[in-house]
Design an enzyme around this catalytic site. Structure first.
Site, PDB file in Angstrom:
ATOM      1  N   LYS A   8      -6.442   8.748   2.218  1.00 57.98           N
ATOM      2  CA  LYS A   8      -5.690   9.756   1.466  1.00 57.98           C
ATOM      3  C   LYS A   8      -5.483   9.232   0.050  1.00 57.98           C
ATOM      4  O   LYS A   8      -4.506   8.525  -0.232  1.00 57.98           O
ATOM      5  CB  LYS A   8      -4.357  10.031   2.173  1.00 57.98           C
ATOM      6  CG  LYS A   8      -3.471  11.045   1.448  1.00 57.98           C
ATOM      7  CD  LYS A   8      -2.416  11.637   2.357  1.00 57.98           C
ATOM      8  CE  LYS A   8      -1.455  12.498   1.558  1.00 57.98           C
ATOM      9  NZ  LYS A   8      -0.617  13.364   2.390  1.00 57.98           N
ATOM     10  N   GLU A  20      -3.086   5.650   2.892  1.00 57.40           N
ATOM     11  CA  GLU A  20      -2.718   6.354   1.662  1.00 57.40           C
ATOM     12  C   GLU A  20      -2.271   5.407   0.549  1.00 57.40           C
ATOM     13  O   GLU A  20      -1.103   5.030   0.493  1.00 57.40           O
ATOM     14  CB  GLU A  20      -1.601   7.378   1.936  1.00 57.40           C
ATOM     15  CG  GLU A  20      -1.202   8.148   0.672  1.00 57.40           C
ATOM     16  CD  GLU A  20      -0.048   9.142   0.865  1.00 57.40           C
ATOM     17  OE1 GLU A  20       0.620   9.096   1.911  1.00 57.40           O
ATOM     18  OE2 GLU A  20       0.179   9.940  -0.053  1.00 57.40           O
TER      19      GLU A  20
END
Ligand code: 13P
Length: 339
Positions: free
Chosen positions: A220, A178
């Site tokens: 992400k 992420e």
């Protein structure tokens, strides 16, 4: 099962058309901030009761294939005594865990930040796996100004993300990578696109260097948006096109799934933008959601810490999950908000 097969089985369970992830991995200070908006004290029991509400929502597994938990939650139990990871699995949702230990200022780089938590991570994974976690998440953050993030921050965070991903895969845990480019600031959408492209290029170079198997990660990313203090708003079409352009330039087709964070967008915005991207035509990856606030705001406001509101809160969560599930297929319509 060997590690590669184990990773593939988890990927198959997590990446499914019309499903996304629920991010419920707020750290102590963050969940306290969320509870403050409903006037609720952040005690261990209140946190448990809230996570119980989310994870035992009937039908959640129809639209949510995985849930990201905080370490405390991994060790807590549902109302009926079932440990949360098993309760999630029983609801058709793969349990995972946030493993980074948060961000600190990056030394000698004013304004930039770096995420900590690599030391001892392989040992922590043994424990998390025993408790039922099958995937993990690590969040790096990038602040935008005219001069930030620096090259140094882009490279240092990419290296940490890649080391984390390698350690996860070696443990048989699917890493969610992420890199969050923050919305804060008055920058243009073009500046956000420029930064996001540089960040993702570096992340994928580092993943390659660290021998991470791209087929066994999820990315992400943040959407390409104008800064939250920028005077001009961008249209949904503009946001969708800018985001997909940057992703196509930087994310190899070998990555099976991309799951966006919501990052401060309203629940409806996050749904509308995801839907628009999925209407742009064939994409090389499954494009879905891993929302925290955009899934949890409605149920949190409905609940307000009252046991009598649990059912209504679960309905609010299920509704957002269903609408985002539709958006992941490009089948969301504004009229569905009124159902
Ligand atoms: P938001 O969707 O609220 O940005 O949270 C997602 C997340 O996991 C941030 O790390």
């Amino acid at each position: 099962m060997d590690t590669r097969s184990e990773l593939q089985v988890t990927i198959n369970a997590m990446v499914q058309p019309g499903k996304g992830l629920l991010a419920a991995d707020e750290s102590g200070p963050t969940i306290a901030k969320r509870f403050k908006t409903i006037g609720l004290e952040s005690t261990e029991e209140n946190r448990r009761a809230y996570r119980n509400l989310l994870l035992t929502t009937p039908g959640l597994g129809e639209f949510v294939s995985g849930v990201i938990l905080y370490e405390e939650t991994l060790r807590q139990k549902a109302d009926d005594g079932t440990p949360f990871p098993q309760a999630a699995a029983a609801n058709g949702v793969v349990p995972g865990i946030k493993v980074d230990l948060g961000k600190v200022p990056l030394a000698l780089a004013p304004g930039d930040e770096i995420t900590e938590g690599l030391d001892g991570l392989a040992k922590r994974f043994v424990d998390y796996k025993r408790l039922g976690a099958r995937f993990a998440k690590w969040r790096a953050v990038y602040n935008i100004t005219a001069s930030l993030p620096s090259r140094l921050a882009i490279e240092a965070n990419a290296d940490s993300l890649a080391r984390y991903a390698a350690i996860s895969q070696e443990a048989g845990i699917v890493p969610i990578v992420e890199p969050e480019v923050l919305m804060d600031g008055d920058h243009t959408i073009e500046r956000c696109a420029e930064v996001t492209e540089a960040v993702l290029h570096e992340v994928f170079h580092a993943l390659h260097r660290h021998r991470v198997v791209l087929e066994h990660i999820l990315l992400k990313p943040s959407m390409v948006l104008p800064g939250s203090e920028h005077q001009q708003q961008s249209s949904t079409a503009h946001i969708a096109a800018a985001t997909v352009r940057v992703l196509k330039r930087t994310v190899p087709a070998a990555v099976p799934g991309l799951v966006f964070l919501s990052g401060g967008q309203s629940p409806e915005e996050a749904t509308v933008n995801l839907n628009a991207m999925n209407r742009l035509g064939a994409l090389p990856w499954n494009l879905s959601f891993s929302y925290g606030r955009a899934l949890q705001e409605p149920p949190l406001q409905a609940w307000r810490g009252q046991p009598g509101n649990v059912k209504e809160a679960q309905q609010a969560l299920l509704k957002r999950a269903r609408l985002n599930g539709a958006a992941a297929l490009g089948k969301y319509e504004a009229a569905m908000e009124k159902d």
